[in-house]
Design a protein around this motif. Structure first.
Motif, short mmCIF file in Angstrom:
data_model
loop_
_atom_site.label_atom_id
_atom_site.label_comp_id
_atom_site.label_asym_id
_atom_site.label_seq_id
_atom_site.Cartn_x
_atom_site.Cartn_y
_atom_site.Cartn_z
N SER A 232 -22.01 62.48 -65.42
CA SER A 232 -22.09 62.55 -66.87
C SER A 232 -20.78 62.07 -67.48
CB SER A 232 -22.37 63.97 -67.33
OG SER A 232 -21.23 64.79 -67.11
N SER A 234 -19.04 63.49 -69.70
CA SER A 234 -18.15 64.64 -69.82
C SER A 234 -17.44 64.92 -68.50
CB SER A 234 -18.95 65.88 -70.25
OG SER A 234 -18.13 67.03 -70.22
N ALA A 235 -18.20 64.96 -67.41
CA ALA A 235 -17.60 65.21 -66.10
C ALA A 235 -16.65 64.07 -65.70
CB ALA A 235 -18.69 65.38 -65.05
N GLU A 238 -13.45 64.57 -67.84
CA GLU A 238 -12.65 65.74 -67.49
C GLU A 238 -11.98 65.57 -66.13
OE1 GLU A 238 -12.64 70.60 -67.64
OE2 GLU A 238 -14.48 69.51 -68.20
N ARG A 271 -16.45 72.46 -76.42
CA ARG A 271 -17.39 72.26 -75.32
C ARG A 271 -18.80 72.63 -75.75
NH1 ARG A 271 -14.99 71.83 -70.04
NH2 ARG A 271 -12.72 71.88 -70.20
N SER A 274 -20.40 74.39 -70.54
CA SER A 274 -19.19 74.15 -69.76
C SER A 274 -18.69 72.71 -69.87
CB SER A 274 -19.45 74.48 -68.28
OG SER A 274 -20.46 73.62 -67.76
N GLN A 275 -19.43 71.89 -70.60
CA GLN A 275 -19.13 70.46 -70.66
C GLN A 275 -18.33 70.10 -71.92
OE1 GLN A 275 -20.42 67.99 -68.20
NE2 GLN A 275 -20.52 69.97 -67.14
#
Length: 578
Positions: A232, A234-235, A238, A271, A274-275
């Motif tokens: 993703s 987001s992942a 991060e 967020r 958690s994203q």
């Protein structure tokens, strides 16, 4: 057969005739021959280039005998001059007395090739128009050695009478820089563009379009390419930012963590579960940069073509950690390799950027045209052969927000063990900091002086059995530059230092760490314009170094947009990517 005999035979045969008395060299063999010269040689520099039209009518693909002479001192290095002609073919000029070359060993290199005389004639008309509009100003073409302005030559239009079959017609690059508006076509930092509410997002005011095509969110989403990677946005983002939170081992050097990444960037970032909420990114666009000039000499390998360089997006981090919202000195630059290689594609790309100079900056028409350009590069699968299908070359950071010590970092896709994620890597052409002012550095510069002066060197991972190529260069003051006792040639020292990340962003260019700051302002090195240049005293010798960065970029843009492919043989690749 002499060249005059070849011309006569061609004119008798007509447009469809084959003027060569020798079999053509297969393309694979040409490529092998072009690559047989030793590596590390200085790039080919021409003294002159000319073409003799062989067709009865001059067109954009006129069969011609092309002749070239090397610049002084080049003959000892080069036995061939490869070019890309205006049919897109790769051709090798040779001094062998065959295949159109009149006399072997006379330092005139020749071959048959197609030449675009239509654009060459149009260029002469533009020169005449410039002279009529600026009667008191002599049009010149500037020559640069890497980034330094070294000379200028007067440019005068060729007479229309020269453009005839059988007549040698000089070919020379022209860049009418007054036709290029740098703020429109090269470094775009106008508020009407970088604050466009339909294409950008302001994380301090929460205004604009959080999914706009020039937002950090859009660029990272396309780079992550979730349908291909399963990761993703987001992942993907991060993981990249968390590289600042753990020690990174790069070329046997430990890059220390910067824990403020957690409190100043990741902590305040909203967020969804958690994203990270990518629509609330703390990265604010401050500039879009056309680096066509980085494509100089990077066309078909060895053949003197030029690529389309890079497209860059410059973002500044906003700091919300103390309850307010302030632009901070944490710059992130997305640097994309423009996926256009054949000369006609590169020429069209340049023409589209040049056309922006004729539009109202920030107007609806301008912003739509700029979007059309940027989307060709940043979208997922724009470069299918590269990691994630992304055209990104590297992501760089330049900051002292997380630690008082100013630091630069570089990240790439495709590195083990996580090739689909951005990983920190070595910084190009920049040794480890602790090698500065050492005997090892002096030994390297002295041993490689000819290659450094010729812009044909690299900085290896190891040198003298020691880790050498660095990562995360620090700059403790704007007086940072590279030097060492015992360096025998200060010009080589200067070039080496200028090509490093830390030298370029400090004393060698009289820059205070950033060439583009969080407000979009430009360094003097980058902003210098007519009458220019920007002069900096060499930090060791005091010799004046003349830089004219925007002229070099504008001159190249104009030449690529308007002149034929064969003129790219005059291009000299930049060593420094900064």
């Amino acid at each position: 057969m002499t060249w005059s005999g070849v011309v006569a035979a061609s004119l008798l045969v007509g447009c469809g005739g084959d003027v060569s008395t020798e079999p053509s060299v297969p393309m694979q063999e040409q490529q092998q021959q072009a690559n047989t010269e030793p590596t590390g040689l200085p790039e080919i520099r021409l003294d002159s280039l000319e073409a003799i039209p062989l067709d009865s009518t001059l067109t954009n693909k006129t069969r011609s005998l092309v002749r070239a002479k090397l610049a002084q001192g080049q003959a000892q290095f080069h036995r061939e001059i490869p070019v890309v002609d205006d049919s897109g073919l790769q051709v090798i000029l040779r001094d062998t007395g065959t295949n159109g070359d009149e006399t072997a060993g006379d330092q005139v290199f020749s071959a048959f090739a197609s030449v675009d005389f239509v654009s060459h004639q149009a260029t002469q008309d533009r020169i005449v128009e410039f002279q009529q509009q600026n009667p008191q100003e002599q049009l010149t073409f500037a020559t640069f050695d890497n980034r330094e302005l070294v000379s200028e030559r007067a440019v005068t239009a060729l007479s229309r009478d020269v453009f005839r079959p059988g007549i040698p017609i000089p070919l020379f690059p022209v860049g009418i820089t007054k036709a290029v508006k740098p703020a429109h076509s090269l470094v775009i930092n106008a508020p009407s563009v970088v604050n466009d509410p339909t294409r950008t997002y302001d994380p301090c005011t929460n205004t604009g379009n959080p999914n706009g095509v020039w937002t950090f969110n859009h660029l990272m989403t396309q780079m992550a390419n979730t349908p291909m990677t399963g990761i993703s946005p987001s992942a993907f983002t991060e993981q990249w930012l968390r590289e600042w939170l753990t020690p990174q081992n790069i070329n046997s050097w430990t890059v220390a963590p910067r824990s403020a990444m957690s409190t100043k960037v990741l902590g305040p970032w909203p967020r969804i579960g958690s994203q990270l909420d990518m629509t609330k990114s703390p990265f604010k666009l401050v500039a879009i940069v056309n680096r066509l000039d980085l494509g100089k000499g990077t066309g078909p390998a060895g053949y003197g073509g030029s690529g389309a360089g890079e497209l860059r997006f410059v973002f500044a981090v906003v700091d919300k950690s103390s309850g307010g919202c302030n632009m901070r000195s944490f710059m992130v630059i997305h640097e994309y390799g423009v996926p256009k290689r054949p000369c006609p594609e590169v020429k069209t790309w340049a023409q589209q950027w040049l056309a922006l100079s004729g539009m109202a900056l920030g107007s609806a028409t301008y912003n739509a045209a700029l979007q059309n350009l940027t989307q060709q590069v940043v979208m997922a699968n724009a470069a299918p052969a590269k990691p994630n299908g992304s055209a990104i070359n590297q992501v760089r950071s330049n900051e002292d927000m997380l630690d008082p010590r100013w630091e630069l970092r570089e990240f790439r896709l495709g590195l083990a063990p996580t090739p689909s994620l951005l990983s920190e890597t070595t910084t190009v052409l920049t040794p480890l900091d602790y090698h500065n002012n050492t005997a090892l550095l002096a030994n390297f510069i002295n041993a490689n002086t000819p290659a450094i002066l010729a812009n044909s060197y690299s900085v290896p991972l190891t040198y003298a059995s020691q880790p050498f190529l660095g990562s995360n260069p620090w700059m403790l003051s704007p007086a940072t530059f590279w030097q060492a006792p015992g360096v025998t040639n200060n010009n080589a020292r200067h070039k080496f230092s200028l090509n490093t990340c830390s030298g370029c962003h400090a004393d060698e260019t009289d820059t205070y760490f950033m060439h583009i700051n969080p407000s979009g302002g430009l360094s003097n090195f980058l902003a210098a314009s007519f009458p220019g240049p920007f002069t900096v005293a060499d930090p060791v010798s005091g010799v004046p170094r003349n830089y004219y960065e925007m002229r070099d970029r504008a001159q190249h843009l104009y030449s690529v947009a308007h002149q034929s492919c064969i003129f790219r043989r005059f291009d000299i690749a930049l060593r420094s990517p900064h």
